[in-house]
Design a protein around this motif. Structure first.
Motif, PDB file in Angstrom:
ATOM      1  N   TRP A  38       0.826  -1.199   0.000  1.00  0.00           N
ATOM      2  CA  TRP A  38       0.000   0.000   0.000  1.00  0.00           C
ATOM      3  C   TRP A  38       0.865   1.256   0.000  1.00  0.00           C
ATOM      4  CZ3 TRP A  38      -4.884  -1.167  -0.897  1.00  0.00           C
ATOM      5  CH2 TRP A  38      -5.390  -2.393  -0.451  1.00  0.00           C
ATOM      6  N   HIS A 207      -7.291  13.459   4.311  1.00  0.00           N
ATOM      7  CA  HIS A 207      -7.552  13.156   2.904  1.00  0.00           C
ATOM      8  C   HIS A 207      -7.255  11.681   2.621  1.00  0.00           C
ATOM      9  CE1 HIS A 207      -7.910  13.612  -1.379  1.00  0.00           C
ATOM     10  NE2 HIS A 207      -6.631  13.300  -1.585  1.00  0.00           N
ATOM     11  N   ASP A 211     -10.285   7.760   2.028  1.00  0.00           N
ATOM     12  CA  ASP A 211     -10.333   6.637   1.089  1.00  0.00           C
ATOM     13  C   ASP A 211      -8.916   6.118   0.870  1.00  0.00           C
ATOM     14  OD1 ASP A 211     -10.802   4.770  -0.885  1.00  0.00           O
ATOM     15  OD2 ASP A 211     -12.184   6.036  -2.003  1.00  0.00           O
ATOM     16  N   ALA A 214      -8.155   4.202  -2.555  1.00  0.00           N
ATOM     17  CA  ALA A 214      -8.066   5.079  -3.721  1.00  0.00           C
ATOM     18  C   ALA A 214      -6.789   5.905  -3.668  1.00  0.00           C
ATOM     19  CB  ALA A 214      -9.291   5.989  -3.789  1.00  0.00           C
ATOM     20  N   TRP A 215      -6.449   6.421  -2.471  1.00  0.00           N
ATOM     21  CA  TRP A 215      -5.222   7.222  -2.339  1.00  0.00           C
ATOM     22  C   TRP A 215      -4.016   6.374  -2.725  1.00  0.00           C
ATOM     23  CZ3 TRP A 215      -0.400   8.031  -0.754  1.00  0.00           C
ATOM     24  CH2 TRP A 215       0.055   9.345  -0.625  1.00  0.00           C
ATOM     25  N   SER A 216      -3.975   5.158  -2.249  1.00  0.00           N
ATOM     26  CA  SER A 216      -2.864   4.272  -2.557  1.00  0.00           C
ATOM     27  C   SER A 216      -2.765   4.017  -4.060  1.00  0.00           C
ATOM     28  CB  SER A 216      -3.026   2.942  -1.808  1.00  0.00           C
ATOM     29  OG  SER A 216      -2.026   2.013  -2.165  1.00  0.00           O
ATOM     30  N   GLY A 217      -3.883   3.665  -4.682  1.00  0.00           N
ATOM     31  CA  GLY A 217      -3.875   3.374  -6.102  1.00  0.00           C
ATOM     32  C   GLY A 217      -3.458   4.556  -6.949  1.00  0.00           C
ATOM     33  N   HIS A 218      -3.872   5.750  -6.540  1.00  0.00           N
ATOM     34  CA  HIS A 218      -3.541   6.962  -7.299  1.00  0.00           C
ATOM     35  C   HIS A 218      -2.086   7.384  -7.119  1.00  0.00           C
ATOM     36  CE1 HIS A 218      -8.064   8.151  -7.197  1.00  0.00           C
ATOM     37  NE2 HIS A 218      -7.779   7.328  -8.183  1.00  0.00           N
ATOM     38  N   HIS A 219      -1.399   6.791  -6.137  1.00  0.00           N
ATOM     39  CA  HIS A 219      -0.007   7.180  -5.864  1.00  0.00           C
ATOM     40  C   HIS A 219       0.969   6.024  -6.056  1.00  0.00           C
ATOM     41  CE1 HIS A 219      -2.259  10.460  -3.968  1.00  0.00           C
ATOM     42  NE2 HIS A 219      -1.177  11.172  -4.138  1.00  0.00           N
ATOM     43  N   GLY A 223      -4.268  -0.837  -5.231  1.00  0.00           N
ATOM     44  CA  GLY A 223      -5.535  -0.131  -5.337  1.00  0.00           C
ATOM     45  C   GLY A 223      -6.680  -1.104  -5.322  1.00  0.00           C
TER      46      GLY A 223
END
Length: 224
Positions: A38, A207, A211, A214-219, A223
């Protein structure tokens, strides 16, 4: 004192200790990548707490108080998870006057004791000790190693529980494990203004916590 009150007081105490030790790190730019894959803007390094005797004593005092609030808990042996769980297992075993083992992340060699070091765990009630619990994936490997060696493992202890990533509770249930922990992100959020993170750090944490997947997947991390 009720269980909830004890947990709240313990959580605040450990959160303050982690902040004092510089063990809670926040990155506005580059994410941290946790062992489970993650991505996170915040990282907890419980290893820093081994530095000072006062910090070690506080953690172990609160660990023992927390474990003793589970009357059905029966411990014959303390087992530290490689590597960060080993010092905490040693401190706890010393205070409780119990035998100590450690369990490797993966088998070394062959045979039913391939992951366990320090002696036999055959037929003994073993408490697994690690510094962190993220999604409990590593706990599955450690627990399987101990059980393969004949141990009875029903409980695991961690200093900090991320408690935000999916699958963790389900994995623990599948393993038949009860998790005992001292603090989570919710405890850090409950600190009074001026005690915890600064406003920018707190905003980033909020932030992320809204979620985490979602934060993990976007960075760049795991995800959906």
């Amino acid at each position: 004192m009720s269980r909830d009150s004890h947990q709240a007081i313990t959580g605040r105490s450990i959160s303050r200790l982690l902040l004092e030790a510089g063990a809670i790190q926040v990155s506005q730019d580059q994410p941290f990548f946790l062992a489970a894959g993650w991505a996170s803007p915040v990282y907890v390094d419980c290893r820093l707490l081994v530095d000072r005797p006062r910090w070690r004593r506080t953690v172990i005092d609160l660990a023992i108080a927390t474990l003793r609030r589970s009357p059905s808990l029966d411990i014959d042996i303390i087992a530290g998870a490689e590597t960060a769980g080993i010092p905490w297992a040693a401190f706890l075993a010393e205070r409780l006057d119990l035998p100590l083992r450690y369990v490797r992340k993966r088998p070394l060699g062959i045979g039913r004791n391939a992951q366990v070091e320090g002696g036999s765990v055959e037929g003994r009630n073993v408490l697994l000790v690690d510094d962190l619990t993220t999604d409990a994936s590593s706990k599955a490997s450690f627990t399987r190693g101990l059980r393969q060696a004949g141990a009875v493992v029903t409980d695991v202890f961690s200093i900090f529980h991320h408690a935000v990533f999916p699958g963790g509770q389900e994995r623990l249930q599948e393993l038949g494990l009860r998790l005992h922990y001292l603090a989570s992100w919710e405890d850090l959020r409950r600190l009074e203004p001026g005690e915890g993170l600064n406003k920018a750090q707190q905003a980033l944490l909020e932030h992320f916590l809204a979620d985490p997947v979602a934060w993990s997947g976007h960075h760049g991390g795991r995800g959906f």
